[in-house]
Design a protein around this motif. Structure first.
Motif, PDB file in Angstrom:
ATOM      1  N   ALA A  30       0.815  -1.214   0.000  1.00 53.52           N
ATOM      2  CA  ALA A  30       0.000   0.000   0.000  1.00 53.52           C
ATOM      3  C   ALA A  30       0.853   1.271   0.000  1.00 53.52           C
ATOM      4  O   ALA A  30       0.337   2.369  -0.224  1.00 53.52           O
ATOM      5  N   VAL A  31       2.142   1.139   0.250  1.00 52.30           N
ATOM      6  CA  VAL A  31       3.028   2.309   0.289  1.00 52.30           C
ATOM      7  C   VAL A  31       3.292   2.796  -1.129  1.00 52.30           C
ATOM      8  O   VAL A  31       3.584   2.011  -2.031  1.00 52.30           O
ATOM      9  N   LEU A  32       3.206   4.098  -1.290  1.00 53.46           N
ATOM     10  CA  LEU A  32       3.345   4.683  -2.617  1.00 53.46           C
ATOM     11  C   LEU A  32       4.766   4.526  -3.162  1.00 53.46           C
ATOM     12  O   LEU A  32       5.752   4.681  -2.432  1.00 53.46           O
ATOM     13  N   ASN A  33       4.846   4.207  -4.443  1.00 54.79           N
ATOM     14  CA  ASN A  33       6.098   4.199  -5.211  1.00 54.79           C
ATOM     15  C   ASN A  33       7.148   3.215  -4.686  1.00 54.79           C
ATOM     16  O   ASN A  33       8.357   3.410  -4.890  1.00 54.79           O
ATOM     17  N   ASN A  34       6.681   2.156  -4.042  1.00 56.82           N
ATOM     18  CA  ASN A  34       7.623   1.139  -3.581  1.00 56.82           C
ATOM     19  C   ASN A  34       8.393   0.496  -4.732  1.00 56.82           C
ATOM     20  O   ASN A  34       9.559   0.124  -4.581  1.00 56.82           O
ATOM     21  N   ASP A  35       7.735   0.380  -5.863  1.00 49.88           N
ATOM     22  CA  ASP A  35       8.384  -0.263  -7.006  1.00 49.88           C
ATOM     23  C   ASP A  35       9.627   0.504  -7.454  1.00 49.88           C
ATOM     24  O   ASP A  35      10.575  -0.077  -7.994  1.00 49.88           O
ATOM     25  N   LEU A  36       9.651   1.809  -7.182  1.00 50.09           N
ATOM     26  CA  LEU A  36      10.771   2.641  -7.591  1.00 50.09           C
ATOM     27  C   LEU A  36      11.840   2.793  -6.509  1.00 50.09           C
ATOM     28  O   LEU A  36      13.015   3.035  -6.825  1.00 50.09           O
ATOM     29  N   PHE A  37      11.457   2.641  -5.238  1.00 44.51           N
ATOM     30  CA  PHE A  37      12.350   3.042  -4.167  1.00 44.51           C
ATOM     31  C   PHE A  37      12.692   1.955  -3.146  1.00 44.51           C
ATOM     32  O   PHE A  37      13.739   2.049  -2.499  1.00 44.51           O
ATOM     33  N   TYR A  38      11.849   0.962  -2.976  1.00 47.03           N
ATOM     34  CA  TYR A  38      12.033   0.016  -1.864  1.00 47.03           C
ATOM     35  C   TYR A  38      13.379  -0.705  -1.949  1.00 47.03           C
ATOM     36  O   TYR A  38      14.190  -0.652  -1.016  1.00 47.03           O
ATOM     37  N   ASP A  39      13.635  -1.375  -3.039  1.00 51.56           N
ATOM     38  CA  ASP A  39      14.879  -2.145  -3.171  1.00 51.56           C
ATOM     39  C   ASP A  39      16.103  -1.242  -3.151  1.00 51.56           C
ATOM     40  O   ASP A  39      17.137  -1.594  -2.562  1.00 51.56           O
ATOM     41  N   ASP A  40      15.998  -0.087  -3.777  1.00 50.94           N
ATOM     42  CA  ASP A  40      17.137   0.831  -3.817  1.00 50.94           C
ATOM     43  C   ASP A  40      17.475   1.359  -2.427  1.00 50.94           C
ATOM     44  O   ASP A  40      18.654   1.610  -2.107  1.00 50.94           O
ATOM     45  N   PHE A  41      16.454   1.529  -1.586  1.00 52.41           N
ATOM     46  CA  PHE A  41      16.724   2.023  -0.234  1.00 52.41           C
ATOM     47  C   PHE A  41      17.443   0.965   0.590  1.00 52.41           C
ATOM     48  O   PHE A  41      18.372   1.281   1.349  1.00 52.41           O
ATOM     49  N   ILE A  42      17.048  -0.276   0.457  1.00 53.35           N
ATOM     50  CA  ILE A  42      17.757  -1.355   1.151  1.00 53.35           C
ATOM     51  C   ILE A  42      19.220  -1.388   0.718  1.00 53.35           C
ATOM     52  O   ILE A  42      20.132  -1.528   1.541  1.00 53.35           O
ATOM     53  N   THR A  43      19.453  -1.234  -0.571  1.00 52.88           N
ATOM     54  CA  THR A  43      20.823  -1.203  -1.081  1.00 52.88           C
ATOM     55  C   THR A  43      21.595  -0.035  -0.489  1.00 52.88           C
ATOM     56  O   THR A  43      22.770  -0.176  -0.089  1.00 52.88           O
ATOM     57  N   LEU A  44      20.971   1.129  -0.414  1.00 56.23           N
ATOM     58  CA  LEU A  44      21.641   2.301   0.154  1.00 56.23           C
ATOM     59  C   LEU A  44      21.986   2.073   1.622  1.00 56.23           C
ATOM     60  O   LEU A  44      23.084   2.446   2.065  1.00 56.23           O
ATOM     61  N   ILE A  45      21.073   1.491   2.372  1.00 51.85           N
ATOM     62  CA  ILE A  45      21.356   1.200   3.783  1.00 51.85           C
ATOM     63  C   ILE A  45      22.571   0.283   3.897  1.00 51.85           C
ATOM     64  O   ILE A  45      23.458   0.493   4.728  1.00 51.85           O
ATOM     65  N   GLU A  46      22.608  -0.733   3.040  1.00 46.48           N
ATOM     66  CA  GLU A  46      23.723  -1.681   3.069  1.00 46.48           C
ATOM     67  C   GLU A  46      25.037  -1.019   2.687  1.00 46.48           C
ATOM     68  O   GLU A  46      26.109  -1.428   3.150  1.00 46.48           O
ATOM     69  N   LEU A  47      24.975   0.020   1.860  1.00 41.34           N
ATOM     70  CA  LEU A  47      26.182   0.716   1.422  1.00 41.34           C
ATOM     71  C   LEU A  47      26.600   1.834   2.366  1.00 41.34           C
ATOM     72  O   LEU A  47      27.699   2.383   2.230  1.00 41.34           O
ATOM     73  N   SER A  48      25.737   2.196   3.308  1.00 45.46           N
ATOM     74  CA  SER A  48      26.003   3.373   4.140  1.00 45.46           C
ATOM     75  C   SER A  48      27.317   3.261   4.895  1.00 45.46           C
ATOM     76  O   SER A  48      28.039   4.249   5.066  1.00 45.46           O
ATOM     77  N   GLN A  49      27.657   2.069   5.342  1.00 44.40           N
ATOM     78  CA  GLN A  49      28.888   1.913   6.099  1.00 44.40           C
ATOM     79  C   GLN A  49      30.119   2.134   5.229  1.00 44.40           C
ATOM     80  O   GLN A  49      31.175   2.523   5.725  1.00 44.40           O
ATOM     81  N   SER A  50      29.989   1.899   3.919  1.00 44.87           N
ATOM     82  CA  SER A  50      31.111   2.173   3.025  1.00 44.87           C
ATOM     83  C   SER A  50      31.266   3.675   2.782  1.00 44.87           C
ATOM     84  O   SER A  50      32.350   4.152   2.462  1.00 44.87           O
ATOM     85  N   HIS A  51      30.178   4.425   2.955  1.00 42.31           N
ATOM     86  CA  HIS A  51      30.234   5.881   2.824  1.00 42.31           C
ATOM     87  C   HIS A  51      30.753   6.539   4.105  1.00 42.31           C
ATOM     88  O   HIS A  51      31.433   7.560   4.068  1.00 42.31           O
ATOM     89  N   ASN A  52      30.393   5.953   5.240  1.00 45.22           N
ATOM     90  CA  ASN A  52      30.814   6.452   6.552  1.00 45.22           C
ATOM     91  C   ASN A  52      30.928   5.235   7.467  1.00 45.22           C
ATOM     92  O   ASN A  52      29.935   4.580   7.764  1.00 45.22           O
ATOM     93  N   GLY A  53      32.145   4.953   7.896  1.00 50.52           N
ATOM     94  CA  GLY A  53      32.389   3.734   8.657  1.00 50.52           C
ATOM     95  C   GLY A  53      31.599   3.620   9.947  1.00 50.52           C
ATOM     96  O   GLY A  53      31.408   2.514  10.463  1.00 50.52           O
ATOM     97  N   TRP A  54      31.119   4.750  10.483  1.00 49.60           N
ATOM     98  CA  TRP A  54      30.314   4.710  11.713  1.00 49.60           C
ATOM     99  C   TRP A  54      28.849   4.379  11.437  1.00 49.60           C
ATOM    100  O   TRP A  54      28.098   4.089  12.361  1.00 49.60           O
ATOM    101  N   PHE A  55      28.439   4.458  10.179  1.00 48.80           N
ATOM    102  CA  PHE A  55      27.028   4.240   9.834  1.00 48.80           C
ATOM    103  C   PHE A  55      26.774   2.752   9.595  1.00 48.80           C
ATOM    104  O   PHE A  55      26.520   2.303   8.485  1.00 48.80           O
ATOM    105  N   THR A  56      26.852   1.968  10.657  1.00 50.19           N
ATOM    106  CA  THR A  56      26.557   0.541  10.551  1.00 50.19           C
ATOM    107  C   THR A  56      25.067   0.355  10.272  1.00 50.19           C
ATOM    108  O   THR A  56      24.257   1.246  10.564  1.00 50.19           O
TER     109      THR A  56
END
Length: 352
Positions: A30-56
């Motif tokens: 039911a969340v709007l625009n999940n098809d465009l953003f859901y998977d990409d956000f999970i990927t970004l979260i997983e990459l956050s620690q590579s952008h900033n080592g404190w962002f586990t």
């Protein structure tokens, strides 16, 4: 674009964020625009620690969960209800954001937009991806909001007011550079806990959350304890043991080893439990992995001191020992109306 439309965009953003948690990402169709953003956000979260080592992942998910709760309609309504936005003349407000914890500047971003102004954002190099992603999601909900949002990588130009966050040194630079503009300039602050020895085990475990969340990098993290004379630390260290696994994170462990070595080489007396140190010190700002402490003899005298030194303090934690103090475990759960440094950001923006 009406404030109601902007508010609805943020409500939808909150619903989007509510799908994500450390233990279980759960897609809501039911969340709007999940098809465009859901998977990409999970990927970004997983990459956050590579952008900033404190962002586990744990720390990023915690911030996301906090904002998912804050952006519920009832919270936004309660926050906005006491303000009159009818006389706001739209201006461009520059933001210079910190990057010490995930999405630390999002409240300023939200405040500028919801108050009717345009936002010009200079992100920190330590946290430049998450807020831009959330901005893109807002734009997908209502493309009209895009014209109110600008990100810049260079110096701020063509703005009417500024909200800047930095160290005490950078704040002096900001104060000079922006002296001709309306501004909110935020400096270093730290948070403290006042104990009297009657705290329960759960109280002290919750205090550990105030100390260790975001590895102690936030201004709302407790970095200093005020304790009565002859305080017994046994119960404190027993409660802190709940957070022992923090030492297995390399960046934290390196800071623990380094700061402990510096203290010992300087012949400072330390209390140590192999993942944090306690040092008697009159300062408020302790290094990562260390907490300072200081004895007090009279609570009223301490209250007066804390009032005099309030410009150095972000939060005070206690079991109602100090007026307007925060309950243990709550420092990293501010409400929308809990303003940094006690400065009402919306009031400032409305009066530009």
């Amino acid at each position: 674009m009406l404030q109601l439309d902007k508010k609805n965009c943020f409500i939808e953003l909150g619903k989007f964020l509510s799908q994500f948690s450390l233990d279980n990402n759960s897609k809501n169709e039911a969340v709007l625009n999940n098809d465009l953003f859901y998977d990409d956000f999970i990927t970004l979260i997983e990459l956050s620690q590579s952008h900033n080592g404190w962002f586990t992942p744990e720390q990023v998910y915690y911030s996301i969960n906090s904002w998912a709760d804050a952006l519920k309609e009832e919270n936004l309504n309660q926050w906005l209800s006491k303000y009159d936005f009818s006389k706001v003349t739209p201006k461009t407000v520059g933001l210079i954001l910190a990057g010490n914890i995930p999405l630390v500047g999002f409240h300023d971003f939200l405040s500028v937009l919801i108050s009717g102004h345009n936002v010009l954002v200079k992100t920190s190099s330590n946290d430049q991806h998450l807020i831009k992603f959330l901005s893109k999601y807002l734009t997908s909900i209502n493309p009209e909001i895009e014209k109110f949002i600008t990100f810049t990588e260079g110096k701020l130009e063509n703005f009417d007011a500024v909200i800047a966050t930095g160290s005490n040194n950078t704040a002096r630079h900001f104060e000079f550079y922006f002296k001709d503009k309306p501004s909110i300039i935020r400096k270093n602050r730290n948070s403290v806990a006042v104990l009297d020895g009657n705290e329960t085990h759960d109280d002290l475990v919750n205090l550990g959350e105030d100390i260790f969340r975001y590895f102690g990098l936030g201004c709302r993290n407790v970095s200093k304890l005020f304790i009565p004379k002859d305080y017994n630390f046994e119960a404190f260290f027993k409660a802190m043991y709940e957070y022992k696994d923090v030492i297995f994170y390399e960046k934290y462990s390196n800071n623990y080893d380094y700061n402990k070595a510096v203290f010992l080489m300087s012949n400072f007396k330390l209390l140590d439990n192999e993942f944090m140190t306690l040092k008697e010190d009159t300062s408020y700002a302790s290094p990562i992995s260390s907490v300072f402490y200081e004895n007090y003899e009279d609570l009223n005298t301490l209250k007066s001191r804390l009032e005099l030194e309030k410009e150095q303090i972000q939060c005070i934690v206690s079991n109602d020992l100090i007026p307007n103090s925060i309950a243990f475990g709550q420092t990293q759960k501010p409400q929308l109306w809990d303003y940094a440094d006690g400065v009402d950001t919306l009031e400032f923006l409305i009066n530009l």
